[in-house]
Design an enzyme around this catalytic site. Sequence first.
Site, PDB file in Angstrom:
ATOM      1  N   ASP A 246       8.880  -6.158  -1.441  1.00 16.61           N
ATOM      2  CA  ASP A 246       8.044  -7.206  -1.673  1.00 16.61           C
ATOM      3  C   ASP A 246       7.326  -7.831  -0.236  1.00 16.61           C
ATOM      4  O   ASP A 246       7.897  -7.959   0.771  1.00 16.61           O
ATOM      5  CB  ASP A 246       8.645  -8.323  -2.246  1.00 16.61           C
ATOM      6  CG  ASP A 246       7.572  -9.599  -2.498  1.00 16.61           C
ATOM      7  OD1 ASP A 246       6.485  -9.478  -3.307  1.00 16.61           O
ATOM      8  OD2 ASP A 246       7.875 -10.519  -1.865  1.00 16.61           O
ATOM      9  N   GLU A 283       4.799  -3.304  -0.574  1.00 18.68           N
ATOM     10  CA  GLU A 283       3.531  -4.169  -0.964  1.00 18.68           C
ATOM     11  C   GLU A 283       2.937  -4.687   0.303  1.00 18.68           C
ATOM     12  O   GLU A 283       3.676  -5.317   1.392  1.00 18.68           O
ATOM     13  CB  GLU A 283       3.826  -5.296  -1.788  1.00 18.68           C
ATOM     14  CG  GLU A 283       2.550  -6.281  -2.171  1.00 18.68           C
ATOM     15  CD  GLU A 283       2.914  -7.642  -2.535  1.00 18.68           C
ATOM     16  OE1 GLU A 283       2.053  -8.222  -3.033  1.00 18.68           O
ATOM     17  OE2 GLU A 283       4.160  -8.083  -2.585  1.00 18.68           O
TER      18      GLU A 283
END
Length: 582
Positions: A246, A283
């Site tokens: 993330d 990401e």
Amino acid sequence: MQFEVWAPLSGRVALRLDDVTYDMAGDPDRDGWWTVQAPAGDGSRYGFLLDGETSPRPDPRGRRLPDGPDGLSAVVDLDALAPQPAPSPRVPLQDAVLYELHVGTFTPEGTFDAAAARLGHLLSLGVTHVELMPVCSFAGRHGWGYDGVAPWAVHEPYGGPAGLARFTAAAHAAGLGVVLDVVHNHLGPSGNHLPAFGPYFTDTHHTPWGSAVNLDAPGSDEVRAYLIGSALAWLRDYGIDGLRLDAVHALADGRALTFLEELSAAVEGLAAETGRPLFLIAESDRCDPRTTTPRAAGGLGLNAQWNDDFHHALHCALTGESQAYYADFAEAPLAALAKTLSRVFFHDGTWSSFRGRTHGRPVDHRRTPAHRFVGYTQTHDQIGNRALGDRLSGSLSPGLLACAATVALTGPFVPMLFMGEEWGARTPWQYFTDHPDPELAEAVRSGRRREFAAHGWKAEEIPDPQDPATRDRSCLDWSEPEQPLHARLLDWYRTLVALRRTHPDLRDPDLAAVRVAHDEERRWLTFRRGDVRVAVNLSAEPVTIALGRNGVRVLASWEPLEHPGPDGRIHLPGESAVVLAP
């Protein structure tokens, strides 16, 4: 068994195990570590007492928190978690089709076992990997998972460690790989006990979530080892095949050897040790190709990254939206989409009006394989961070949804679907929380309403994240795929996924070979992948597109179509798509 904990800030540490207290001794070989031998078995409850505390804290490396983040840890017998799992499917990332899934809303039950019971749907769809949103323990029962506070533990309401092991084994037995979303850039605001144990955080850097995770200040060697150990544990002990990392752009790390390089090397080493093709997907909003450049070539060595620029361009082309970061793509969205299909990033050193500066760096499209990037029409972020959590299916026609799927599933990037998009789910996916702390709950509720009030929304229109109904509305409705309109779109997704599997040109990693043409005013776009041609018409009016005199025939079309004539022209109805080949 041996219990150990890193607690360099403490002068005295004790183990509380099944109501018995054991004094721990400093490890002479590892600074800051405390150890003790004590009799324990699977399920034994334990915690650590720091400097004479009377209430034990859970183990930072504990695998199970039966009573949540503020309760005791429980011993987990890793060898007894689940039946011997089937071998992991060996589908390389280049050939993958990912499916992002939130365990808590994929089914009304919101458990690993209930999700496993729906794996047959994913098999019939043709995806290769299930990408689970974060499953680390967090406060409360329901949430997105990005407020996790125990990076080694599995959320108990989902089914705990045994439930995750059963899910992974079931997926592997069905021939599906499993990817897990993990969060290293911050921990949640409730139930976080790490600061009491050691310098897990630092004020050297600040993030939107407060003090940064300590990746480069004193003590950061152990913090890095803690996070890398957690990552390897998911891959090794649960049989997970890959990790989605993330928001790596939010990792504050000033060291010469970055945390991401260390993690990449460690995962590569585990893959060699186990003989399994493990991978990391980042990401990142930096638009920096170095994220996925191999370490030997000076990059961070991650295997792939999400490509938000592709999503933003496609979203603008479909919806005409121009707010916030969409403003950069809205002026000529088809041109932006064409650029991302062939050059990956729209922002490759170009001006970003949203950021107020130039942004990004060019991808060497002649040397970089397309499977370094993941493409998608929707994700949890791009739906759930909207005011009402509305999906594309809430506002677009079935034809435009079919066009979006066509571009993503036949385009050059590794495609990823968000659960339910394959049948045009009408259920929203909204932002929901279950914070036990009433002050935190109110802060989240009012903060979200304040955020969207700045964009013209009324407070009463914004769903209350703490209301259980918000989570319930976000659960998929499994009766929808049987309904005719939904079933038609689902069949189109199955057709496109099958074409990707049977036509090697659609998995060709050569970005330099992608050829794109478009007409901004008439709203059509076509691209070529080897011998395969793809055309989409986003206008409500029919268009005629010249494909060239190369003798192509229709492989699949959203609306019934005649094959192109000798002149190579195809007549495409409004809001429709077609895939062609010799």
